[in-house]
Design an enzyme around this catalytic site. Structure first.
Site, PDB file in Angstrom:
ATOM      1  CB  CYS A 402      25.257 102.664  39.863  1.00 21.32           C
ATOM      2  SG  CYS A 402      25.774 104.274  40.485  1.00 21.32           S
ATOM      3  CG  HIS A 528      29.429 101.778  37.698  1.00 19.33           C
ATOM      4  ND1 HIS A 528      28.347 101.708  36.853  1.00 19.33           N
ATOM      5  CD2 HIS A 528      29.255 102.885  38.461  1.00 19.33           C
ATOM      6  CE1 HIS A 528      27.552 102.738  37.087  1.00 19.33           C
ATOM      7  NE2 HIS A 528      28.076 103.463  38.067  1.00 19.33           N
ATOM      8  CD  GLU A 530      29.261  98.764  34.959  1.00 17.99           C
ATOM      9  OE1 GLU A 530      29.281  98.122  36.038  1.00 17.99           O
ATOM     10  OE2 GLU A 530      28.677  99.864  34.848  1.00 17.99           O
TER      11      GLU A 530
HETATM   12  N1  GLN Z   1      21.700 108.693  39.641  1.00 20.68           N
HETATM   13  C1  GLN Z   1      22.319 107.938  40.687  1.00 20.68           C
HETATM   14  C2  GLN Z   1      23.326 108.760  41.469  1.00 20.68           C
HETATM   15  O1  GLN Z   1      23.771 109.782  40.999  1.00 20.68           O
HETATM   16  C3  GLN Z   1      22.971 106.694  40.132  1.00 20.68           C
HETATM   17  C4  GLN Z   1      24.151 106.983  39.248  1.00 20.68           C
HETATM   18  C5  GLN Z   1      24.566 105.833  38.380  1.00 20.68           C
HETATM   19  O2  GLN Z   1      23.822 104.855  38.215  1.00 20.68           O
HETATM   20  N2  GLN Z   1      25.725 105.909  37.775  1.00 20.68           N
HETATM   21  O3  GLN Z   1      23.710 108.395  42.541  1.00 20.68           O
END
Ligand code: GLN
Length: 559
Positions: A402, A528, A530
């Site tokens: 992310c 994600h 995880e």
């Molecule tokens: N801040 C970034 C976004 O909003 C990544 C978000 C995250 O890592 N969950 O896209």
């Protein structure tokens, strides 16, 4: 659910499913302190009941006014866990999903905010027909209805309910009153048991185990009208026999219902610790369920592998809450799942992103792999890019997730494509090279709660890519939580220099996975992985990292 309240008529765990009708509840409360591992106790009980062939679900009650955990800072509450339906929930739901091997929905996290919002909306609509709307009965009814509905919809035999907070907190009062009523309305102890988790501290030079805090918290619980059926006592060491007897006598629970939960080297051994003391048999007896066959084979194999590694690797986790490990709990668990599957111990080196900005990449010297997890906000981003660059140029196995994915792309744009001011419009809205930009549908959004791109979405993988080899599938479903994404205007330039997008949304417009040509493992995912990692079913990308780190370590010149 069970039809009979009366003597055990069911002879084997397979027959149990035939007689379902009445829901059974196991309610876990906490006393003395927060952070006692109530969530793990609850998850372990769920696992043990499942091992008897019972269908189990779990609900977490959080007595705070936030509607969900989405707007909460990891400083206060640890990681925000994301469910398939996009619910942003308390991290305990992650433990339930991992221990019960099930997918939950956001209804399984009841907060004060959610309950009050619903009741106030109903009041505004005029649903209460002129009545005075009160905490009792309207709020307590709403709480009970939620618990009963979620249990029913989950089509299970037993609904576990974990009450967040500590008995005696003002915030918990309506919830305790609601579960007290639920106990009575569901038919009493045959259908609803209370387990109270407490702390037994050790005092003085002789190391005496003290029961007074437990006694007081049970007294508090009884003053509300709840009598615990069992007590799970946390402490550094197992409870001494005399201490168990004292708790039994003063807290009015049978001796066989006082369980010891000493500090364990891994959360995954807790079900075994409780089973060995007879907790499941005791609960089943109270609930009048006959289910003697235990199947913990897969779970035990997972634990055995975890305890018998053949090698070890050191992985750096680069973040900005590295002193608060709960902020990265799903990664740590995913690494443990990968650890068992690969029989590799994973040692974590916590690296604070801000320190990398000051001291440079030498903080990463000697590691066999690096993870940059997700995150928000500008602080620490330059340090995280130091780590991404170090991994890229030194061919160290790397997993960027992310925000980690986005920062690795920005680093590549700056140092390989030579767009010096490349950035995400999250951090520099004026950059000429917004290689990471706001998702188009986010442009007009003003509210911060539950408005990101959330939950499970499907992803198409590129044939013969590393990610495809890891998943052994062409299409996968993974969970998301972001507002920004790779800007499509730059894709060709990245790919021309070897950063390939090997996973995209089904319509092809969203970049989900990137890999680097010529690098042993430079894996970037917008999603994600995880959140879906489970014992025995490790996140593929975390497993990929651990395996690549093992290879890297073997090739590394010995000092
Ligand atoms: N801040 C970034 C976004 O909003 C990544 C978000 C995250 O890592 N969950 O896209």
């Amino acid at each position: 659910m069970f039809k009979t309240f009366h003597p055990i008529t069911i002879k084997s765990s397979t027959l149990i499913s035939i007689a379902r009708e009445t829901m059974k509840y196991v309610i876990v409360t906490g006393g003395v302190l927060s952070g006692l591992g109530k969530g793990i106790t609850c998850s372990s009980i769920g696992r043990l009941l499942r091992a008897r062939g019972l269908k189990v679900t779990a609900i977490k009650i959080d007595p705070y006014l936030n509607c969900d955990a989405g707007t909460m800072n990891p400083y206060q509450h640890g990681e925000v866990y994301v469910l398939d339906d996009g619910g942003e929930v308390d991290l305990d739901l992650g433990n339930y999903e991992r221990f019960l091997d099930t997918n939950l929905s956001s209804d399984h996290n009841i907060t004060t905010g959610k309950v009050y919002k619903k009741v106030i909306e109903q009041e505004r609509r005029g649903d209460y027909l002129g009545k005075t709307v009160q905490i009792i009965p309207h709020i307590t009814n709403e709480i009970k209805e939620n618990i009963v509905r979620v249990g029913k919809e989950s089509k299970v035999d037993i609904t576990l309910v974990e009450l967040g907070g500590t008995v005696g907190d003002i915030e918990s009062m309506p919830f305790l009153e609601a579960v007290r009523q639920l106990h009575m309305e569901s038919g009493g102890t045959e259908n609803c048991v209370f387990i109270h988790t407490t702390l037994v501290p050790v005092m003085g030079v002789v190391g005496e185990q003290k029961t007074k805090p437990t006694q007081h918290s049970v007294k508090e619980l009884r003053s509300i009208g709840i009598r615990p059926d069992a007590i799970v006592a946390r402490g550094e060491l197992p409870l001494e026999y005399d201490i168990k007897r004292k708790i039994s006598l003063f807290c009015n629970v049978p001796l066989e219902a006082v369980f010891s939960a000493p500090d364990a080297k891994s959360i995954y051994v807790v079900p075994g610790i409780l089973e060995d003391q007879g907790l499941t048999n005791y609960l089943l007896k109270r609930l009048n369920i006959y289910a003697p066959v235990i199947n913990m084979r897969k779970w035990n194999k997972f634990v055995k592998n975890l305890e018998n590694p053949k090698q070890s690797v050191e992985i750096a986790v680069v973040g900005k809450y590295t002193h608060l490990h709960d902020s990265y709990i799903s990664h740590l668990e995913a690494l443990k799942h990968a650890s068992s599957e690969s029989k590799t111990t994973v040692e974590i080196r916590w690296v604070e992103a801000g320190d990398l900005e000051e001291k440079g990449a030498r903080l990463l010297t000697g590691v066999d792999g690096i993870i940059i997890p997700g995150g928000f906000g500008d602080r620490g981003t330059e340090g995280k890019m130091v780590a991404a660059r170090y991994a890229r140029t030194n061919k160290i196995p790397f997993l960027g997730i992310c925000l980690g994915f986005q920062l690795a792309i920005i680093e590549f744009a700056r140092n390989v494509l030579k767009f010096e001011d490349a950035n995400s419009s999250e951090f520099n809205p004026k950059t000429k090279h917004p290689v990471i930009d706001l998702l188009p549908e986010q442009k007009d959004i003003k509210d911060m709660g539950a408005t990101m791109r959330l939950g499970t979405n499907k992803i198409k993988l590129e044939k013969d890519s590393q990610i495809n080899e890891l998943y052994k599938r062409m299409t996968i479903g993974e969970r998301h939580r972001h507002r920004y994404e790779v800007n499509l205007d730059f894709i060709d330039r990245f790919e021309a220099k070897g950063l390939k997008f090997t996973g995209r949304s089904m319509d092809g417009r969203r970049m989900e996975v990137a890999e680097l040509d010529g690098h042993p493992y430079y894996m970037l995912t917008q999603f994600h992985p995880e959140f879906k990692s489970r014992p025995g079913k490790a996140s593929r990308t975390h497993l990929g990292l651990v395996l690549a780190a093992g290879k890297y370590k073997r090739k590394k010149p010995k000092k």
